[in-house]
Structure formats: structure tokens, C-alpha cells
Write a protein that holds these residues in place. Structure first.
Motif, mmCIF file in Angstrom:
data_model
loop_
_atom_site.group_PDB
_atom_site.id
_atom_site.type_symbol
_atom_site.label_atom_id
_atom_site.label_comp_id
_atom_site.label_asym_id
_atom_site.label_seq_id
_atom_site.Cartn_x
_atom_site.Cartn_y
_atom_site.Cartn_z
ATOM 1 N N UNK A 1 6.934 44.564 69.106
ATOM 2 C CA UNK A 1 8.262 45.141 68.896
ATOM 3 C C UNK A 1 8.736 45.996 70.066
ATOM 4 N N UNK A 2 7.958 46.000 71.174
ATOM 5 C CA UNK A 2 8.372 46.780 72.342
ATOM 6 C C UNK A 2 9.441 46.024 73.126
ATOM 7 N N UNK A 3 10.447 46.740 73.590
ATOM 8 C CA UNK A 3 11.488 46.113 74.398
ATOM 9 C C UNK A 3 10.905 45.852 75.787
ATOM 10 N N UNK A 4 10.891 44.587 76.193
ATOM 11 C CA UNK A 4 10.222 44.262 77.461
ATOM 12 C C UNK A 4 11.160 43.638 78.495
ATOM 13 N N UNK A 5 12.292 43.119 78.080
ATOM 14 C CA UNK A 5 13.175 42.489 79.060
ATOM 15 C C UNK A 5 14.634 42.656 78.646
ATOM 16 N N UNK A 6 15.471 43.011 79.629
ATOM 17 C CA UNK A 6 16.903 43.206 79.381
ATOM 18 C C UNK A 6 17.665 42.463 80.466
ATOM 19 N N UNK B 1 18.689 45.475 86.249
ATOM 20 C CA UNK B 1 18.750 46.140 87.555
ATOM 21 C C UNK B 1 20.186 46.425 87.976
ATOM 22 N N UNK B 2 21.059 45.432 87.776
ATOM 23 C CA UNK B 2 22.440 45.586 88.253
ATOM 24 C C UNK B 2 23.267 46.525 87.385
ATOM 25 N N UNK B 3 23.012 46.539 86.077
ATOM 26 C CA UNK B 3 23.997 47.139 85.178
ATOM 27 C C UNK B 3 23.522 48.315 84.324
ATOM 28 N N UNK B 4 22.208 48.552 84.275
ATOM 29 C CA UNK B 4 21.726 49.702 83.495
ATOM 30 C C UNK B 4 21.099 50.705 84.465
ATOM 31 N N UNK B 5 21.789 51.800 84.667
ATOM 32 C CA UNK B 5 21.328 52.762 85.664
ATOM 33 C C UNK B 5 20.068 53.499 85.206
ATOM 34 N N UNK B 6 19.976 53.760 83.943
ATOM 35 C CA UNK B 6 18.867 54.629 83.502
ATOM 36 C C UNK B 6 18.304 54.195 82.156
ATOM 37 N N UNK B 7 18.074 52.928 81.963
ATOM 38 C CA UNK B 7 17.557 52.459 80.669
ATOM 39 C C UNK B 7 16.037 52.645 80.631
ATOM 40 N N UNK B 8 15.572 53.468 79.701
ATOM 41 C CA UNK B 8 14.132 53.647 79.527
ATOM 42 C C UNK B 8 13.713 52.722 78.392
ATOM 43 N N UNK B 9 13.198 51.562 78.765
ATOM 44 C CA UNK B 9 12.917 50.541 77.738
ATOM 45 C C UNK B 9 11.907 51.043 76.702
ATOM 46 N N UNK B 10 11.021 51.934 77.119
ATOM 47 C CA UNK B 10 10.010 52.446 76.159
ATOM 48 C C UNK B 10 10.672 53.143 74.968
ATOM 49 N N UNK B 11 11.845 53.676 75.178
ATOM 50 C CA UNK B 11 12.537 54.407 74.105
ATOM 51 C C UNK B 11 13.313 53.485 73.160
ATOM 52 N N UNK B 12 13.414 52.212 73.534
ATOM 53 C CA UNK B 12 14.323 51.342 72.794
ATOM 54 C C UNK B 12 13.635 50.145 72.149
ATOM 55 N N UNK B 13 12.370 50.363 71.803
ATOM 56 C CA UNK B 13 11.660 49.320 71.055
ATOM 57 C C UNK B 13 12.167 49.257 69.623
ATOM 58 N N UNK B 14 11.769 48.219 68.905
ATOM 59 C CA UNK B 14 12.177 48.090 67.488
ATOM 60 C C UNK B 14 11.577 49.235 66.679
ATOM 61 N N UNK B 15 12.274 49.646 65.671
ATOM 62 C CA UNK B 15 11.807 50.751 64.807
ATOM 63 C C UNK B 15 10.559 50.309 64.041
ATOM 64 N N UNK B 16 9.485 51.093 64.180
ATOM 65 C CA UNK B 16 8.189 50.704 63.594
ATOM 66 C C UNK B 16 7.990 51.329 62.213
ATOM 67 N N UNK B 17 7.502 50.537 61.277
ATOM 68 C CA UNK B 17 7.088 51.061 59.973
ATOM 69 C C UNK B 17 5.590 51.388 60.042
ATOM 70 N N UNK B 18 5.141 52.196 59.107
ATOM 71 C CA UNK B 18 3.703 52.483 58.996
ATOM 72 C C UNK B 18 3.067 51.373 58.159
ATOM 73 N N UNK B 19 1.900 50.888 58.591
ATOM 74 C CA UNK B 19 1.277 49.732 57.936
ATOM 75 C C UNK B 19 -0.100 50.117 57.395
ATOM 76 N N UNK B 20 -0.431 49.572 56.244
ATOM 77 C CA UNK B 20 -1.761 49.770 55.670
ATOM 78 C C UNK B 20 -2.054 48.521 54.834
ATOM 79 N N UNK B 21 -3.323 48.312 54.504
ATOM 80 C CA UNK B 21 -3.610 47.111 53.706
ATOM 81 C C UNK B 21 -4.666 47.415 52.662
ATOM 82 N N UNK B 22 -4.690 46.565 51.635
ATOM 83 C CA UNK B 22 -5.678 46.721 50.571
ATOM 84 C C UNK B 22 -6.172 45.344 50.149
ATOM 85 N N UNK B 23 -7.446 45.049 50.463
ATOM 86 C CA UNK B 23 -8.091 43.803 50.033
ATOM 87 C C UNK B 23 -7.197 42.582 50.213
#
Ligand code: FES
Length: 430
Positions: free
Chosen positions: A112-117, A121-143
Motif C-alpha cells: 500500500x506504499x505509494x511508489x510511483x507518480x 519530477x516535472x510537476x510535483x515540487x515537494x511530494x513526499x511519497x512516504x506520507x501518501x501511502x494508502x491508509x492502513x488498518x490494523x490486522x490480526x488473525x485467529x486460527x
């Protein structure tokens, strides 16, 4: 119209305000206070066994993608592009190396990490891709079951399920090999409120006598044992089940007509008893892990009642069977669950018919302000069993339904952020 919490559900009086099934404002509040804070079933582990395997599903009304990672873990993230909100993934499932948004081409890796836009280079002066990944839910599992929540302060899944987990074991833990999902996920729409379905599976043995009367008659199953069952109300969390302390191996063949050649339900049962002892004898008829994960043992159907507004649900159902079961046993379960609990299943039709008609009646103004009775079993003592956790009443009670609504009300009346621990709810007095 409601001013006090008890106007919606009054446990002492045993009354339900039917507006809770139809009021759009209550539904909106549920999305925030119930669905964003609870653990929700996402999938079975075997739906996404290999790295890159993914499944699109929902948490409440929010679309999410569950993806198996290279390290064997699972990520669940919001299926919403961080640019303008298009879906990141538009297919039901498969295997992917990455997900590319079809609107402007932002690409996300399987975590879910944003890796390519495009034209970054030409049009985003200050895009920090690390900040714009998909919103993560907390995950757990049971059997074998994967759950997720948006509530980062929620208790662990095991704590959330509490004493209800043992009743799940009667389905999930019958073989050391674990379980696998078979036959795909069946999806259909029922025009009814999600609580009608979830509450029934948490509590209602009563309806079996009438709603499923024709099945009992044609299959020549006596209804008298229904009154001999028990009902479990979770100490916390709104979970509940109706069950028997008696194995019913014949249920796996009852609704499938002829037994599949080579399938031996009694041998199956004996193997489970050898492993689980008393727990294998539990015949958990129906159960809900609050809010929307329900199952029916024997037929081994598991389902989520995805809400779609106050008046509709999408049912997503699948069947599980022991991984090391014979091919005949797997086919038997596939047939049995399809013929009982599926869009055309006999039991399913009986249930859905009631919920749909109730919802239709609730179109009426007077109908929406005429209280429902949920008093069955009030005044009866709870029993205890040294072999089983939790508290019981006889099966013909609505104690677990009252527990379901008490937990629902607790969440609905706690503003988000004020009390983050959604699984910690005082035991309701009865
Ligand atoms: Fe996804 Fe623009 S909305 S790239």
C-alpha cells in the motif's frame, strides 16, 4: 425520535426502538462508532495464500484490499487513492506486484506504499511519497481468520473475542491441519438492516421452531431438542451463540440428500472429539462475533453482513472445511452449505424472508415508533459449566440479543476518542 440512550434500547425493560433499523442518522453514527472501532472479518487465510495474492472487500462501507506480503504477513488498506480518491484496486481478487490507480496513474506496492507518480519530477515540487501511502488498518488473525480494525487502540483480537473464542474453536480447530475455504465467496443483497441478521445469529434459537419448521418436517428432524440447547452471552463485546453440548454429525448430510460416496460423518466426528474433547461436542448452531461476522457450524458457512445503508446488506459467505479432510468430505460440505445457507439455500430463504418483510413494515411512520419486545428469558438465572467459559441461559431466551444491543448502545453513545478501548465494556446488568 430519541433523546436518551434508553430510547433506543432499554435493557432493563427489554425493549428495542425500531428506528435503530431504519433511521439514516443512526446508521451514519454506526459507521463512525461501531464499524470504525470494531474488529471486522476480512477473509480466510487460504483466500490469499501466496505473496501478492489479494482480495477486495469492505470494512463497513469502506472498500479495502487485503494483500499477502512477501514476509507472510497480511496488510489491509483502504482502497482509496490518496490523490483524488479513485479505487486503487478495481478487481475482486487475484495476484499483483503493484496496484496502479486508473485515474492519473499513481502506483502503490503490495504493502500500500505509494511508489510511483507520473510526471513527478516535472510537476510535483515537494511530494513526499512516504506520507501518501494508502491508509492502513490494523490486522490480526485467529486460527485462519483474518480480521482488521481502524481502531489502533483496540484490544488484541483475542481479547476482543474474549470467552467467545472457544465457541469458534468448535469450527476452526477440529483438525491440527486447520481449515481451508472452499467454493469461492458467494455474494448477494438482502434489503434489510444488518442488525436483524447479526442479532439473529447471536441469539435466536426461538425462530427455528417456526421459521425453519418446514425443514424440520421434511428432513424428519424433531424440533424438541431446540429447547434443550443453551445460549451463550459473551461477558463483553456483544458476541453470542445458541448451541448444543452434543455433536450432530448427521447435520452435514441432512440437507444434502444423498451422502457423497466415501464420506463418513461419524468418523469425522470421532477424529474431532479425539482432538478437542468436550469442545468438539459443542454444536454451535449459529454465532455472531460482534458486529457483522456470523457463522453456522455443521454446514460451516461463514459470512459477513456488510452494511449498505440502513435498509440493505450485502452478504459475503464462504464455506470452510478441515484442510486434511477427504475430497468426499469437502464435497459434502460444499453441497451441504450451498443447499442450506446460500442465496438459494433452504435455511437462508427462511431467514431472509423475515428480515425483508420486517424492513418493509418499517417504511411506515407508526411502525418505526412502536417498540419491539426483547424480554424473553429475563428473570431467568444464568448457569455456569466448568468445561465451558461464560454464562448460559436455556436456548429459548433473548439474553444474548440483549447483550448484542447493550454493546451496540455502549459504542453508539461513546464519542470516538473519548473511550478508545472498544472491547472493554462493562457487563450489562440483567
Ligand atoms: Fe488516483 Fe488521481 S485519483 S491518481
Amino acid at each position: 425520535s430519541w433523546r436518551e440512550a434508553s430510547d433506543l434500547f432499554d435493557e432493563k425493560a427489554g425493549t428495542i426502538n425500531p428506528a435503530i433499523y431504519a433511521d439514516p442518522a443512526i446508521y451514519e453514527l454506526e459507521l463512525e462508532r461501531v464499524f470504525s472501532r470494531s474488529w471486522l472479518l476480512i477473509a480466510h487465510e487460504t483466500h490469499i495464500p501466496k505473496a501478492g495474492d489479494y482480495l477486495s472487500t469492505y470494512m463497513g462501507e469502506d472498500p479495502v484490499v487485503a494483500v499477502r506480503q512477501k514476509d507472510g504477513g497480511v496488510k489491509v488498506f483502504l482502497n482509496q487513492c490518496r490523490h483524488r480518491g479513485m479505487k486503487i484496486c478495481r478487481t475482486d481478487g487475484g495476484n499483483a506486484k503493484s496496484f496502479t490507480c486508473t485515474y492519473h496513474g499513481w502506483a502503490y506496492d503490495i504493502g500500500g506504499n505509494l511508489v510511483q507518480v507520473p510526471v513527478e519530477q516535472q510537476s510535483f515540487a515537494c511530494l513526499d511519497k512516504k506520507q501518501w501511502g494508502a491508509r492502513q488498518a490494523r490486522v490480526d488473525s485467529y486460527k485462519g481468520l483474518i480480521f482488521a480494525t481502524w481502531n489502533m487502540d483496540a484490544p488484541t483480537l483475542a481479547d476482543y473475542m474474549g470467552d467467545a473464542a472457544l465457541y469458534l474453536d468448535a469450527v476452526l480447530d477440529r483438525s491440527e491441519a486447520g481449515t481451508e475455504a472452499i467454493g469461492g465467496i458467494t455474494k448477494w443483497v438482502i434489503p434489510c438492516n444488518w442488525k436483524l441478521a447479526a442479532e439473529q445469529f447471536a441469539s435466536d434459537m426461538y425462530h427455528g421452531l417456526f421459521s425453519h419448521g418446514s425443514i424440520f418436517t421434511t428432513a424428519e428432524i424433531p424440533t424438541s431438542p431446540l429447547g434443550l440447547g443453551r445460549q451463550f452471552r459473551a461477558s463483553e463485546g456483544g458476541h453470542g451463540t445458541g448451541f448444543f453440548v452434543r455433536s450432530v454429525p448427521e447435520l452435514r448430510i441432512t440437507n444434502a440428500g444423498e451422502c457423497v460416496p466415501g464420506y463418513d460423518p461419524v468418523a469425522d466426528e470421532q477424529a474431532a472429539v479425539a482432538r478437542l474433547g468436550t469442545r468438539a461436542q459443542l454444536f454451535v448452531q449459529h454465532m455472531t462475533i460482534f458486529p457483522t461476522f456470523s457463522f453456522f457450524a455443521g454446514f460451516n458457512t461463514l459470512r459477513v453482513w456488510h452494511p449498505r445503508g440502513p435498509n440493505e446488506i450485502e452478504v459475503w459467505a464462504f464455506t470452510i472445511v478441515e484442510k486434511d479432510a477427504s475430497e468426499a468430505a469437502k464435497e459434502q460440505l460444499r453441497l451441504s452449505s450451498t443447499r442450506s445457507f446460500s442465496p438459494a439455500g433452504t435455511w437462508e430463504q427462511d431467514d431472509g424472508e423475515n428480515w425483508v418483510e420486517i424492513q418493509r413494515v418499517l417504511r411506515g411512520y407508526e411502525a418505526r415508533r412502536t417498540p419491539f419486545n426483547a424480554q424473553m428469558g429475563m428473570g431467568q438465572d444464568y448457569g455456569v459449566d466448568p468445561d465451558l467459559p461464560g454464562r448460559f441461559k436455556q436456548a429459548l431466551s433473548e439474553g444474548a440479543a440483549r447483550g448484542f444491543y447493550a454493546h451496540w448502545l455502549k459504542l453508539m453513545t461513546e464519542p470516538v476518542g473519548e473511550h478508545a478501548e472498544c472491547g472493554s465494556v462493562a457487563r450489562a446488568a440483567e
